[in-house]
Design a protein around this motif. Sequence first.
Motif, PDB file in Angstrom:
ATOM      1  N   ALA A 249       1.024  -1.002  -0.075  1.00 37.82           N
ATOM      2  CA  ALA A 249      -0.043  -0.316   0.051  1.00 37.82           C
ATOM      3  C   ALA A 249       0.825   1.201  -0.325  1.00 37.82           C
ATOM      4  O   ALA A 249       0.144   2.286  -0.514  1.00 37.82           O
ATOM      5  CB  ALA A 249      -1.500  -0.294   1.090  1.00 37.82           C
ATOM      6  N   LEU A 250       1.535   1.661   0.732  1.00 39.26           N
ATOM      7  CA  LEU A 250       2.651   2.960   1.516  1.00 39.26           C
ATOM      8  C   LEU A 250       2.979   2.997  -0.464  1.00 39.26           C
ATOM      9  O   LEU A 250       3.889   3.389  -1.079  1.00 39.26           O
ATOM     10  CB  LEU A 250       3.613   2.234   1.286  1.00 39.26           C
ATOM     11  CG  LEU A 250       3.523   2.031   3.607  1.00 39.26           C
ATOM     12  CD1 LEU A 250       4.262   2.587   4.509  1.00 39.26           C
ATOM     13  CD2 LEU A 250       2.841   3.791   3.665  1.00 39.26           C
TER      14      LEU A 250
ATOM     15  N   LEU B  48       2.677   2.008  -3.530  1.00 40.21           N
ATOM     16  CA  LEU B  48       1.266   2.118  -4.075  1.00 40.21           C
ATOM     17  C   LEU B  48       1.434   3.744  -3.919  1.00 40.21           C
ATOM     18  O   LEU B  48       1.130   4.636  -5.464  1.00 40.21           O
ATOM     19  CB  LEU B  48       0.077   1.389  -5.061  1.00 40.21           C
ATOM     20  CG  LEU B  48       0.379   0.522  -4.757  1.00 40.21           C
ATOM     21  CD1 LEU B  48      -0.555  -0.716  -4.153  1.00 40.21           C
ATOM     22  CD2 LEU B  48       0.646  -0.177  -6.415  1.00 40.21           C
ATOM     23  N   VAL B  49       1.100   4.611  -2.802  1.00 43.34           N
ATOM     24  CA  VAL B  49       0.976   5.477  -2.677  1.00 43.34           C
ATOM     25  C   VAL B  49       2.158   6.212  -3.221  1.00 43.34           C
ATOM     26  O   VAL B  49       2.114   7.559  -3.677  1.00 43.34           O
ATOM     27  CB  VAL B  49       1.199   6.001  -1.412  1.00 43.34           C
ATOM     28  CG1 VAL B  49       0.690   7.126  -0.866  1.00 43.34           C
ATOM     29  CG2 VAL B  49      -0.635   5.423  -0.662  1.00 43.34           C
TER      30      VAL B  49
ATOM     31  N   GLY C  14       1.471   6.564  -6.719  1.00 43.46           N
ATOM     32  CA  GLY C  14       1.116   7.995  -7.216  1.00 43.46           C
ATOM     33  C   GLY C  14       2.102   8.957  -7.483  1.00 43.46           C
ATOM     34  O   GLY C  14       1.659   9.458  -8.368  1.00 43.46           O
TER      35      GLY C  14
ATOM     36  N   CYS D 216       4.177  -5.740  -8.005  1.00 43.65           N
ATOM     37  CA  CYS D 216       2.510  -5.980  -6.680  1.00 43.65           C
ATOM     38  C   CYS D 216       2.256  -6.956  -6.768  1.00 43.65           C
ATOM     39  O   CYS D 216       1.908  -7.716  -6.017  1.00 43.65           O
ATOM     40  CB  CYS D 216       2.131  -4.530  -6.835  1.00 43.65           C
ATOM     41  SG  CYS D 216       3.495  -3.296  -6.696  1.00 43.65           S
TER      42      CYS D 216
ATOM     43  N   ILE E   6      -8.368  -1.962  -6.153  1.00 43.41           N
ATOM     44  CA  ILE E   6      -7.646  -1.413  -4.947  1.00 43.41           C
ATOM     45  C   ILE E   6      -6.762  -0.605  -5.554  1.00 43.41           C
ATOM     46  O   ILE E   6      -6.075   0.161  -4.516  1.00 43.41           O
ATOM     47  CB  ILE E   6      -7.629  -2.484  -4.014  1.00 43.41           C
ATOM     48  CG1 ILE E   6      -6.900  -2.731  -2.736  1.00 43.41           C
ATOM     49  CG2 ILE E   6      -6.271  -3.542  -4.563  1.00 43.41           C
ATOM     50  CD1 ILE E   6      -7.714  -1.439  -1.712  1.00 43.41           C
ATOM     51  N   GLY E   7      -5.611  -1.693  -6.186  1.00 47.01           N
ATOM     52  CA  GLY E   7      -4.479  -0.413  -6.881  1.00 47.01           C
ATOM     53  C   GLY E   7      -5.412   0.835  -7.750  1.00 47.01           C
ATOM     54  O   GLY E   7      -4.429   1.778  -6.910  1.00 47.01           O
TER      55      GLY E   7
ATOM     56  N   LEU F  51      -7.593   3.307  -6.387  1.00 47.89           N
ATOM     57  CA  LEU F  51      -7.972   3.514  -4.936  1.00 47.89           C
ATOM     58  C   LEU F  51      -6.419   4.609  -4.893  1.00 47.89           C
ATOM     59  O   LEU F  51      -6.604   5.552  -3.860  1.00 47.89           O
ATOM     60  CB  LEU F  51      -9.023   2.810  -4.849  1.00 47.89           C
ATOM     61  CG  LEU F  51     -10.458   2.561  -4.661  1.00 47.89           C
ATOM     62  CD1 LEU F  51     -11.190   1.762  -3.995  1.00 47.89           C
ATOM     63  CD2 LEU F  51     -10.507   4.190  -5.310  1.00 47.89           C
ATOM     64  N   LEU F  52      -5.245   3.483  -4.722  1.00 46.45           N
ATOM     65  CA  LEU F  52      -4.051   4.268  -3.498  1.00 46.45           C
ATOM     66  C   LEU F  52      -4.234   4.496  -4.173  1.00 46.45           C
ATOM     67  O   LEU F  52      -3.082   5.617  -3.714  1.00 46.45           O
ATOM     68  CB  LEU F  52      -3.723   2.145  -3.419  1.00 46.45           C
ATOM     69  CG  LEU F  52      -4.312   1.902  -2.160  1.00 46.45           C
ATOM     70  CD1 LEU F  52      -3.063   0.582  -2.057  1.00 46.45           C
ATOM     71  CD2 LEU F  52      -4.523   2.384  -0.603  1.00 46.45           C
ATOM     72  N   VAL F  53      -3.643   5.125  -6.099  1.00 45.02           N
ATOM     73  CA  VAL F  53      -2.728   5.796  -6.473  1.00 45.02           C
ATOM     74  C   VAL F  53      -3.330   6.617  -6.797  1.00 45.02           C
ATOM     75  O   VAL F  53      -2.219   7.921  -6.740  1.00 45.02           O
ATOM     76  CB  VAL F  53      -1.944   4.719  -7.846  1.00 45.02           C
ATOM     77  CG1 VAL F  53      -1.067   5.521  -8.509  1.00 45.02           C
ATOM     78  CG2 VAL F  53      -1.319   3.776  -7.216  1.00 45.02           C
TER      79      VAL F  53
ATOM     80  N   THR G 299      -2.599  10.368  -4.415  1.00 49.98           N
ATOM     81  CA  THR G 299      -1.585  11.055  -4.337  1.00 49.98           C
ATOM     82  C   THR G 299      -0.924  11.592  -5.961  1.00 49.98           C
ATOM     83  O   THR G 299      -0.266  12.364  -6.097  1.00 49.98           O
ATOM     84  CB  THR G 299      -0.927  10.436  -4.074  1.00 49.98           C
ATOM     85  OG1 THR G 299      -0.745   8.903  -4.902  1.00 49.98           O
ATOM     86  CG2 THR G 299      -0.701   9.970  -2.558  1.00 49.98           C
TER      87      THR G 299
END
Length: 287
Positions: A15-16, A18-19, A22, A47, A236-237, A239-241, A244
């Motif tokens: 998750a971190l 991917l952020v 982003g 990932c 999910i990918g 939404l995380l990216v 930012t």
Amino acid sequence: MTVAGLSVTEVVELALMLVVVGALSGFFAGIFGIGGGAILVPVFYECFRLAGVPLEVRMPLCIGTSLAIIIPTSISSFRAHYKRGAVDMEILKSWWLPVVIGVVAGSVTARYAPERLFKIVFVGVAWSAAARLILARDNWKLGDVMPTGLLMRVYGFFIGLLSTLMGVGGGLFANLLMTFYGRPIHQAVATSSALAVLISIPGALGYVYAGWPAASKFPEVAALQLPFALGYVSLIGALLVMPTALLVAPLGVRVAHAMSKRTLELAFGCYLFIVGGRFVISLLSGS
């Protein structure tokens, strides 16, 4: 405790990652007008490998997710460039229809093409762009003015087709063409951001269509099932990216208009060469 076969620590690390990715993709979307796909696809590949996505569908899932993320970042980047009056609307009028036709052709190809094709396209384009970024000189030109008629439409079609198979917003190709015809780099970047909007929306929808059978074919893979994915788009990918990426894209635009791009071009060219090499290894090893 595990989530989709991963430990909680692995999930947090992904998750971190991917952020951060982003933010990088949004920054490059603003600077280069590329939509960020050249950053996203190779990172998503690692990932999704960790998440247990089968090799057979891993690359198209990366590309479809990348195209979905490019939608908001390209819109943000285009609006910022348009306000500065940097977008060449005449080129956009010439390219929009053949680009969309190319995207449709690429989406249909994605449903039936072998996984290796996506890697081959990515490597070929990434290394070509890397050579142009690292080695290009001002006297490298195809002409002094942009062409018209059939050749211009052919360019547009292949921009749409190859961008859809690679998961990018078209900026790599449009930047290359426009600068080879003597257009200023800032104008090329701005116009590329508009093309990214035309490519990403139908492209993402096409990958939803292309990947629709994947969930039933691999029922044991959580990353391919609702609510985690829709066809070849990882929700999910995305939404995380996306957050930012959206926040940072305007910063990239300001940097693009405020500084020389040579150092950034060299760095991005080296990055493309490295990630292209990663997929060459994958093609040779089958992993």
